[in-house]
Design a protein around this motif. Sequence first.
Motif, mmCIF file in Angstrom:
data_model
loop_
_atom_site.group_PDB
_atom_site.id
_atom_site.type_symbol
_atom_site.label_atom_id
_atom_site.label_comp_id
_atom_site.label_asym_id
_atom_site.label_seq_id
_atom_site.Cartn_x
_atom_site.Cartn_y
_atom_site.Cartn_z
ATOM 1 N N PRO A 170 0.801 -1.230 0.000
ATOM 2 C CA PRO A 170 0.000 0.000 0.000
ATOM 3 C C PRO A 170 0.831 1.276 0.000
ATOM 4 C CG PRO A 170 -0.005 -0.984 2.173
ATOM 5 C CD PRO A 170 0.781 -1.903 1.292
ATOM 6 N N SER A 171 2.154 1.151 -0.117
ATOM 7 C CA SER A 171 2.978 2.332 -0.347
ATOM 8 C C SER A 171 2.954 2.730 -1.824
ATOM 9 C CB SER A 171 4.431 2.073 0.090
ATOM 10 O OG SER A 171 4.521 1.923 1.491
ATOM 11 N N LEU A 172 2.348 1.880 -2.657
ATOM 12 C CA LEU A 172 2.302 2.113 -4.097
ATOM 13 C C LEU A 172 0.922 2.605 -4.518
ATOM 14 C CD1 LEU A 172 4.160 -1.104 -5.319
ATOM 15 C CD2 LEU A 172 5.130 1.171 -4.879
ATOM 16 N N PRO A 173 0.849 3.595 -5.404
ATOM 17 C CA PRO A 173 -0.444 4.132 -5.827
ATOM 18 C C PRO A 173 -1.341 3.108 -6.506
ATOM 19 C CG PRO A 173 1.355 5.061 -7.142
ATOM 20 C CD PRO A 173 1.977 4.333 -5.999
ATOM 21 N N GLU A 174 -0.754 2.151 -7.224
ATOM 22 C CA GLU A 174 -1.582 1.170 -7.921
ATOM 23 C C GLU A 174 -2.346 0.273 -6.936
ATOM 24 O OE1 GLU A 174 2.804 -0.122 -8.700
ATOM 25 O OE2 GLU A 174 1.654 1.746 -8.490
ATOM 26 N N THR A 175 -1.743 -0.016 -5.796
ATOM 27 C CA THR A 175 -2.442 -0.797 -4.768
ATOM 28 C C THR A 175 -3.600 0.002 -4.192
ATOM 29 O OG1 THR A 175 -0.415 -1.992 -4.193
ATOM 30 C CG2 THR A 175 -2.189 -1.998 -2.564
ATOM 31 N N PHE A 180 -10.542 9.685 -7.446
ATOM 32 C CA PHE A 180 -9.648 9.220 -6.381
ATOM 33 C C PHE A 180 -8.190 9.466 -6.765
ATOM 34 C CE2 PHE A 180 -6.938 5.913 -4.553
ATOM 35 C CZ PHE A 180 -7.165 6.121 -3.197
ATOM 36 N N ALA A 181 -7.820 9.107 -7.982
ATOM 37 C CA ALA A 181 -6.441 9.289 -8.438
ATOM 38 C C ALA A 181 -6.055 10.764 -8.419
ATOM 39 C CB ALA A 181 -6.277 8.714 -9.841
ATOM 40 N N ARG A 182 -6.979 11.605 -8.798
ATOM 41 C CA ARG A 182 -6.721 13.056 -8.798
ATOM 42 C C ARG A 182 -6.565 13.574 -7.371
ATOM 43 N NH1 ARG A 182 -10.570 14.213 -11.886
ATOM 44 N NH2 ARG A 182 -12.167 14.670 -10.318
ATOM 45 N N ASP A 183 -7.458 13.145 -6.492
ATOM 46 C CA ASP A 183 -7.414 13.616 -5.107
ATOM 47 C C ASP A 183 -6.186 13.096 -4.366
ATOM 48 O OD1 ASP A 183 -9.769 15.042 -5.380
ATOM 49 O OD2 ASP A 183 -11.030 13.397 -4.642
ATOM 50 N N LEU A 184 -5.758 11.891 -4.697
ATOM 51 C CA LEU A 184 -4.648 11.254 -3.991
ATOM 52 C C LEU A 184 -3.371 12.087 -4.068
ATOM 53 C CD1 LEU A 184 -3.804 8.690 -2.422
ATOM 54 C CD2 LEU A 184 -3.174 7.671 -4.621
ATOM 55 N N THR A 185 -3.192 12.789 -5.171
ATOM 56 C CA THR A 185 -1.973 13.591 -5.361
ATOM 57 C C THR A 185 -2.242 15.090 -5.295
ATOM 58 O OG1 THR A 185 -2.273 13.498 -7.773
ATOM 59 C CG2 THR A 185 -0.893 11.793 -6.765
ATOM 60 N N SER A 186 -3.416 15.469 -4.822
ATOM 61 C CA SER A 186 -3.785 16.885 -4.808
ATOM 62 C C SER A 186 -3.163 17.634 -3.639
ATOM 63 C CB SER A 186 -5.310 17.030 -4.759
ATOM 64 O OG SER A 186 -5.801 16.641 -3.486
ATOM 65 N N VAL A 187 -2.994 18.932 -3.827
ATOM 66 C CA VAL A 187 -2.495 19.813 -2.764
ATOM 67 C C VAL A 187 -3.482 19.826 -1.606
ATOM 68 C CG1 VAL A 187 -1.910 22.197 -2.182
ATOM 69 C CG2 VAL A 187 -1.183 21.226 -4.379
ATOM 70 N N GLU A 188 -4.766 19.792 -1.927
ATOM 71 C CA GLU A 188 -5.808 19.838 -0.903
ATOM 72 C C GLU A 188 -5.693 18.662 0.068
ATOM 73 O OE1 GLU A 188 -10.690 19.408 -0.522
ATOM 74 O OE2 GLU A 188 -9.741 19.540 -2.493
ATOM 75 N N ILE A 189 -5.548 17.455 -0.453
ATOM 76 C CA ILE A 189 -5.467 16.273 0.399
ATOM 77 C C ILE A 189 -4.151 16.256 1.174
ATOM 78 C CG2 ILE A 189 -5.282 13.753 0.399
ATOM 79 C CD1 ILE A 189 -8.134 14.777 0.123
#
Length: 207
Positions: free
Chosen positions: A124-129, A144-153
């Motif tokens: 789970p350290s990997l984004p694909e997981t 989800f993919a967009r939010d995962l790397t967003s400044v907001e999150i």
Amino acid sequence: MARLIYIHDPMCSWCYAFTQSWTKLQETLPANIPIINIVGGLASDTTEPMPLHTREMVQQAWKRIEQTIPGISFNWDFWAYNTPYRSTYLACRAVLAAKKQRHTSEVEMIRAIQTAYYQKAKNPSLPETLQECAREIGLDETQFARDLTSVEIDSELHKEIQSARDLGVNSYPSLRLQHNNNLHMITIDYRDHRTMLQQINSIIQGL
């Protein structure tokens, strides 16, 4: 008047070990006590493989948990088929991204990450997981993919990490009960939720 704060990390093995007792505590907790989850961020972002001494430390924790807490086991294939990283921030962001999309998905994502890591031997350290976890719990994968790397999150993660520090938390899992503007540490019991429930009730009743 009162709220129970759970400070955790989705990749913390002791948080996983606490799952059964924590679930029972939530089921028996008075209905008027809301539960607040805070991700504490156990290990910051890194692309460096986990050092050998850290691997040994984590593996020792797994062994101790299996030996002391009934019903908890790990899939040791993780160590044979993955490159482990001492990084949990991305998994923490995944929990926050799931919560943003659907409030009830916060807990669903925590469970999905723990299942992927500890039962399916996935990393789970990997984004694909984490993306696979999002798909399993029915989230919009593109969002989800967009939010995962967003400044907001990322900003939200650092706010929660600071909140954990402000609560005086330095280990996971941890419980804090806020009652009448006072903060109380609830002692974690991995084997019996009733000791924690008794402590909470005693505080609320002023005993």
